[in-house]
Design a protein around this motif. Structure first.
Motif, PDB file in Angstrom:
ATOM      1  N   CYS A 155       5.422 -10.745   5.544  1.00  0.00           N
ATOM      2  CA  CYS A 155       6.295 -10.971   5.819  1.00  0.00           C
ATOM      3  C   CYS A 155       5.716 -11.607   7.464  1.00  0.00           C
ATOM      4  O   CYS A 155       6.150 -12.039   8.207  1.00  0.00           O
ATOM      5  N   HIS A 194       3.832  -2.316   4.986  1.00  0.00           N
ATOM      6  CA  HIS A 194       3.532  -3.683   6.196  1.00  0.00           C
ATOM      7  C   HIS A 194       2.777  -2.336   7.307  1.00  0.00           C
ATOM      8  O   HIS A 194       2.984  -3.588   8.733  1.00  0.00           O
ATOM      9  N   CYS A 217       0.303 -11.504   4.358  1.00  0.00           N
ATOM     10  CA  CYS A 217       1.516 -10.862   3.465  1.00  0.00           C
ATOM     11  C   CYS A 217       2.435 -12.242   3.987  1.00  0.00           C
ATOM     12  O   CYS A 217       2.721 -12.384   4.718  1.00  0.00           O
ATOM     13  N   CYS A 259      -1.686  -5.977   4.923  1.00  0.00           N
ATOM     14  CA  CYS A 259      -1.338  -4.802   5.107  1.00  0.00           C
ATOM     15  C   CYS A 259      -0.930  -4.398   3.556  1.00  0.00           C
ATOM     16  O   CYS A 259      -1.623  -5.080   2.684  1.00  0.00           O
TER      17      CYS A 259
HETATM   18 ZN   LIG Z   1       3.318  -7.677   5.421  1.00  0.00          ZN
END
Ligand SMILES: [Zn+2]
Length: 319
Positions: A176, A164, A174, A181
């Motif tokens: 996350c 990330h 992403c 990332c």
């Molecule tokens: Zn990410």
């Protein structure tokens, strides 16, 4: 058998791999069982203990310790699994408590990427090195960082999430929650997404279209690697692009940590020759001369056993 031993457990989304591991890092016996990832909180735990039981029976006595490499976000100090993508029931799950109910044998829990880094450091590419990052380029990008020979865990045990590192500020979203990332470009998934985009834009190669039966869903990173080996220009371009982003990520790591080594493993490794040159040259463009030129970028050596070996290493260390 009177030999002392530990058991290393590498929990994956599909299989639990276990091994009896000697003090020198030899895998003496192996055992495997389905992870039962979606079958509730406790079934995966029960299956891990079936593997442990199987291995203990083969040895005729209990192990000295057990190490568990667990995928996902782990607060290793407390043995809490905050979140694990393959194990939907494990949200803020007290894995430590549920393991304690099953055994009196000492055990250690850590994230599987940290375990893989420890495995490579013990008997693989990182042996003899104190400051390195081990990156696994697979479906996502896993990372474990060792500084002064110890895993760098950070405040809540979530350090080392190198997948990330942001390599494109306004880039692809992403899971996350961020954007751009490295994982979105340099993992197997990232590579396949790049190829599908080119395919859908009509910017693909005849070879790729033929091999994928005219269906972008059939594109895999293995297929792209095979094509690159046959000289397919588009596949080579994709790996070069992937290497560029990987190199940007390397540069960030080197600028901050001045590492001795970056170890690369995972399913994308067979395509090494198609991305590494670009990755190293992009890294050198973005680092100070001495750290950029002294770091070694190498292939992992433990293959699929890195996590199991590292889990066993944690077991030995805990004694
Ligand atoms: Zn990410």
């Amino acid at each position: 058998m009177t030999q002392k031993y530990v058991i290393g457990i590498d929990l994956g989304g599909t299989f639990i791999k276990g091994g009896v591991v000697s003090k020198r890092g030899d895998i003496i016996f192996r055992a495997k069982k389905e992870s039962a990832a979606k079958e509730g909180h406790f079934q995966p735990v029960a299956n891990m203990f079936d593997v442990i039981e199987d291995l203990s029976q083969k040895m005729g006595k209990d192990p000295e310790a057990i190490g568990f490499g667990i995928p996902g976000a782990i607060f290793s100090e407390k043995g809490i699994v905050t979140k694990s993508p393959h194990f939907p029931h494990w949200i803020d799950f007290d894995l430590q408590a549920s393991l304690k109910e099953k055994t009196n044998i000492p055990f250690v829990i850590d994230n599987d990427a940290n375990a893989a880094a420890l495995g490579e450091g013990w008997v693989g590419a990182g042996k003899g090195y104190k400051h390195f990052c081990c990156m696994t380029l697979g479906t996502g990008i896993g990372g474990g960082i060792l500084l002064n020979g110890l895993v760098w865990r950070g405040m809540t045990g979530m350090a080392g999430e190198v997948g990330h590192i942001i390599v494109e500020p306004e880039g692809l979203p992403c899971p996350c929650g961020g954007r751009g990332c490295m994982e979105r470009y340099s993992s197997a998934t990232g590579i396949v997404d790049m190829a599908r985009k080119k395919f859908n834009d009509g910017n693909d190669s005849k070879q790729l279209r033929e091999l994928a039966d005219d269906n972008p869903d059939k594109i895999t990173s293995e297929l792209l690697c095979d094509l690159a080996k046959k000289g397919d220009h588009l596949s080579k371009t994709i790996f070069k692009e992937m290497g560029k982003y990987l190199g940007i990520g390397f540069a960030d790591l080197i600028n901050i940590l001045n590492l001795e080594m970056i170890i690369i493993g995972g399913g994308v490794l067979p395509a090494w020759e198609f991305f590494i040159e670009e990755a190293v040259s992009q890294m050198k463009l973005r680092t100070y001369k001495i750290p950029g030129e002294s770091v070694q970028i190498v292939k992992a050596r433990c293959g699929n056993d890195a996590g199991l070996l590292g889990a066993a290493y944690m077991g030995w260390q805990s004694r």
